[in-house]
Write a protein that holds these residues in place. Structure first.
Motif, mmCIF file in Angstrom:
data_model
loop_
_atom_site.group_PDB
_atom_site.id
_atom_site.type_symbol
_atom_site.label_atom_id
_atom_site.label_comp_id
_atom_site.label_asym_id
_atom_site.label_seq_id
_atom_site.Cartn_x
_atom_site.Cartn_y
_atom_site.Cartn_z
ATOM 1 N N ARG A 71 -20.794 -35.921 22.719
ATOM 2 C CA ARG A 71 -20.476 -34.797 21.826
ATOM 3 C C ARG A 71 -20.903 -35.087 20.395
ATOM 4 O O ARG A 71 -21.568 -34.271 19.748
ATOM 5 C CB ARG A 71 -18.978 -34.488 21.873
ATOM 6 C CG ARG A 71 -18.598 -33.253 21.078
ATOM 7 C CD ARG A 71 -17.107 -32.905 21.156
ATOM 8 N NE ARG A 71 -16.543 -33.124 22.465
ATOM 9 C CZ ARG A 71 -15.498 -33.931 22.713
ATOM 10 N NH1 ARG A 71 -14.903 -34.572 21.749
ATOM 11 N NH2 ARG A 71 -15.050 -34.079 23.933
ATOM 12 N N ALA A 72 -20.549 -36.256 19.891
ATOM 13 C CA ALA A 72 -20.882 -36.604 18.506
ATOM 14 C C ALA A 72 -22.392 -36.724 18.321
ATOM 15 O O ALA A 72 -22.937 -36.288 17.301
ATOM 16 C CB ALA A 72 -20.194 -37.908 18.105
ATOM 17 N N ALA A 73 -23.075 -37.300 19.304
ATOM 18 C CA ALA A 73 -24.529 -37.456 19.216
ATOM 19 C C ALA A 73 -25.217 -36.095 19.190
ATOM 20 O O ALA A 73 -26.117 -35.862 18.380
ATOM 21 C CB ALA A 73 -25.033 -38.298 20.389
ATOM 22 N N LYS A 74 -24.771 -35.205 20.044
ATOM 23 C CA LYS A 74 -25.367 -33.860 20.089
ATOM 24 C C LYS A 74 -25.104 -33.115 18.786
ATOM 25 O O LYS A 74 -26.018 -32.533 18.197
ATOM 26 C CB LYS A 74 -24.808 -33.073 21.274
ATOM 27 C CG LYS A 74 -25.391 -31.689 21.400
ATOM 28 C CD LYS A 74 -24.834 -30.948 22.592
ATOM 29 C CE LYS A 74 -25.440 -29.555 22.651
ATOM 30 N NZ LYS A 74 -24.885 -28.763 23.751
ATOM 31 N N THR A 75 -23.871 -33.141 18.316
ATOM 32 C CA THR A 75 -23.497 -32.437 17.093
ATOM 33 C C THR A 75 -24.290 -32.931 15.890
ATOM 34 O O THR A 75 -24.686 -32.149 15.032
ATOM 35 C CB THR A 75 -21.987 -32.616 16.811
ATOM 36 O OG1 THR A 75 -21.255 -32.065 17.910
ATOM 37 C CG2 THR A 75 -21.567 -31.925 15.531
ATOM 38 N N ASN A 76 -24.521 -34.233 15.836
ATOM 39 C CA ASN A 76 -25.165 -34.835 14.663
ATOM 40 C C ASN A 76 -26.649 -35.144 14.849
ATOM 41 O O ASN A 76 -27.280 -35.666 13.928
ATOM 42 C CB ASN A 76 -24.410 -36.108 14.263
ATOM 43 C CG ASN A 76 -23.025 -35.772 13.763
ATOM 44 O OD1 ASN A 76 -22.877 -35.238 12.669
ATOM 45 N ND2 ASN A 76 -22.002 -36.052 14.559
ATOM 46 N N ALA A 125 -10.267 -42.584 18.750
ATOM 47 C CA ALA A 125 -11.615 -42.827 19.278
ATOM 48 C C ALA A 125 -12.570 -41.676 18.994
ATOM 49 O O ALA A 125 -13.688 -41.893 18.528
ATOM 50 C CB ALA A 125 -11.543 -43.102 20.774
ATOM 51 N N ALA A 126 -12.156 -40.459 19.270
ATOM 52 C CA ALA A 126 -13.037 -39.303 19.076
ATOM 53 C C ALA A 126 -13.407 -39.138 17.611
ATOM 54 O O ALA A 126 -14.578 -38.921 17.267
ATOM 55 C CB ALA A 126 -12.376 -38.033 19.606
ATOM 56 N N LYS A 127 -12.422 -39.250 16.730
ATOM 57 C CA LYS A 127 -12.679 -39.069 15.294
ATOM 58 C C LYS A 127 -13.541 -40.202 14.742
ATOM 59 O O LYS A 127 -14.406 -39.971 13.898
ATOM 60 C CB LYS A 127 -11.358 -38.990 14.532
ATOM 61 C CG LYS A 127 -10.585 -37.717 14.803
ATOM 62 C CD LYS A 127 -9.260 -37.705 14.072
ATOM 63 C CE LYS A 127 -8.482 -36.450 14.390
ATOM 64 N NZ LYS A 127 -7.148 -36.454 13.760
ATOM 65 N N ASN A 128 -13.307 -41.426 15.211
ATOM 66 C CA ASN A 128 -14.074 -42.564 14.743
ATOM 67 C C ASN A 128 -15.541 -42.427 15.157
ATOM 68 O O ASN A 128 -16.446 -42.631 14.343
ATOM 69 C CB ASN A 128 -13.469 -43.867 15.280
ATOM 70 C CG ASN A 128 -14.146 -45.089 14.722
ATOM 71 O OD1 ASN A 128 -15.252 -45.444 15.140
ATOM 72 N ND2 ASN A 128 -13.492 -45.756 13.781
ATOM 73 N N ILE A 129 -15.776 -42.078 16.399
ATOM 74 C CA ILE A 129 -17.148 -41.920 16.884
ATOM 75 C C ILE A 129 -17.831 -40.764 16.160
ATOM 76 O O ILE A 129 -18.992 -40.874 15.757
ATOM 77 C CB ILE A 129 -17.186 -41.739 18.415
ATOM 78 C CG1 ILE A 129 -16.809 -43.061 19.088
ATOM 79 C CG2 ILE A 129 -18.554 -41.253 18.878
ATOM 80 C CD1 ILE A 129 -16.599 -42.964 20.588
ATOM 81 N N GLU A 130 -17.121 -39.675 15.954
ATOM 82 C CA GLU A 130 -17.726 -38.531 15.251
ATOM 83 C C GLU A 130 -18.091 -38.922 13.831
ATOM 84 O O GLU A 130 -19.202 -38.651 13.367
ATOM 85 C CB GLU A 130 -16.761 -37.335 15.255
ATOM 86 C CG GLU A 130 -17.411 -36.025 14.801
ATOM 87 C CD GLU A 130 -17.680 -35.935 13.307
ATOM 88 O OE1 GLU A 130 -18.731 -35.389 12.907
ATOM 89 O OE2 GLU A 130 -16.835 -36.409 12.506
ATOM 90 N N ARG A 137 -26.196 -40.325 10.917
ATOM 91 C CA ARG A 137 -27.119 -39.215 10.662
ATOM 92 C C ARG A 137 -27.488 -39.174 9.181
ATOM 93 O O ARG A 137 -28.653 -38.984 8.816
ATOM 94 C CB ARG A 137 -26.472 -37.894 11.085
ATOM 95 C CG ARG A 137 -27.263 -36.644 10.728
ATOM 96 C CD ARG A 137 -28.424 -36.385 11.674
ATOM 97 N NE ARG A 137 -29.651 -36.972 11.177
ATOM 98 C CZ ARG A 137 -30.699 -37.313 11.921
ATOM 99 N NH1 ARG A 137 -30.686 -37.160 13.214
ATOM 100 N NH2 ARG A 137 -31.776 -37.826 11.392
ATOM 101 N N GLN A 138 -26.483 -39.344 8.304
ATOM 102 C CA GLN A 138 -26.723 -39.347 6.864
ATOM 103 C C GLN A 138 -27.682 -40.483 6.489
ATOM 104 O O GLN A 138 -28.586 -40.300 5.667
ATOM 105 C CB GLN A 138 -25.409 -39.506 6.094
ATOM 106 C CG GLN A 138 -24.486 -38.322 6.191
ATOM 107 C CD GLN A 138 -23.092 -38.604 5.630
ATOM 108 O OE1 GLN A 138 -22.832 -39.662 5.060
ATOM 109 N NE2 GLN A 138 -22.194 -37.646 5.790
ATOM 110 N N LEU A 139 -27.472 -41.641 7.092
ATOM 111 C CA LEU A 139 -28.331 -42.790 6.799
ATOM 112 C C LEU A 139 -29.752 -42.572 7.327
ATOM 113 O O LEU A 139 -30.726 -42.927 6.654
ATOM 114 C CB LEU A 139 -27.722 -44.070 7.363
ATOM 115 C CG LEU A 139 -26.391 -44.486 6.735
ATOM 116 C CD1 LEU A 139 -25.777 -45.641 7.503
ATOM 117 C CD2 LEU A 139 -26.561 -44.826 5.262
#
Length: 188
Positions: A71-76, A125-130, A137-139
């Protein structure tokens, strides 16, 4: 096959192998002459190359962590295999990990960076990974998509990378990049 579809298939495979007892699961791939990408958890011929190794300890909730990463990878817009490699190297998939320097959670986010990212609970876990994936992504954006420089900045700080004009001569940072590269299964 697009990289996103391949990544989705790999995450799906990782989720399917989640309940199995294993210390590591390597997903292999190769692209045939017609352009078809073949994925397997068994290297049946020399054309197969490691795509990434999925090493989540049995004590972790594999399905849940894989879903958070996907989820985090797709979103970002970050490769889920890269995020998986980072989580493995950063924390060994330990949700409650704390480094000697104070970095916390799965993606080992420093408290000051957590504040900047508006991360209120580094051990969620979810918030940390996101947050960690959003930071990556910013980097990546800051360093022109250069994964090696973004990883160096994730480890040593973006200011350090900028001051040195590249990967800083810090042994820990260079080792971090090599560890992630080794687990990522792609050139960086």
């Amino acid at each position: 096959m697009s990289a996103r579809i391949a990544a989705a298939l790999i995450i799906g495979l990782a989720i399917m192998v989640g309940p199995m007892r294993c210390d590591a699961q390597t997903i292999y791939h190769y692209q045939d002459r017609s352009g078809t990408v073949h994925l397997s958890d068994i290297r049946t011929n020399a054309e197969y190359r490691p795509y990434f190794t999925f090493r989540i300890p049995e004590t972790a909730d594999r399905t849940q962590i894989a879903a958070f990463i996907a989820r985090a990878a797709k979103t970002n817009g970050v490769d889920p295999a890269l995020v998986t490699a980072m989580v493995e190297v950063e924390s060994g998939f330990s949700v409650k990990a704390v480094s000697p320097k104070g970095a916390q959670g799965l993606m080992q986010i420093m408290p000051a960076t957590a504040r900047d990212l508006k991360l209120t609970d580094s051990f969620d876990a979810a918030k940390n990974i996101e947050a960690g994936t959003r930071y990556m992504r910013q980097l990546l954006d800051r360093f022109g998509g250069d994964v090696k420089l973004a990883l160096a900045a994730y480890n040593a700080g973006p200011g350090t990378v900028s001051r040195h004009g590249g990967v800083p001569p810090i042994a820990e940072t260079r080792q971090y990049i090599e560890k992630v590269r080794g687990r990522y299964g792609k050139a960086i």
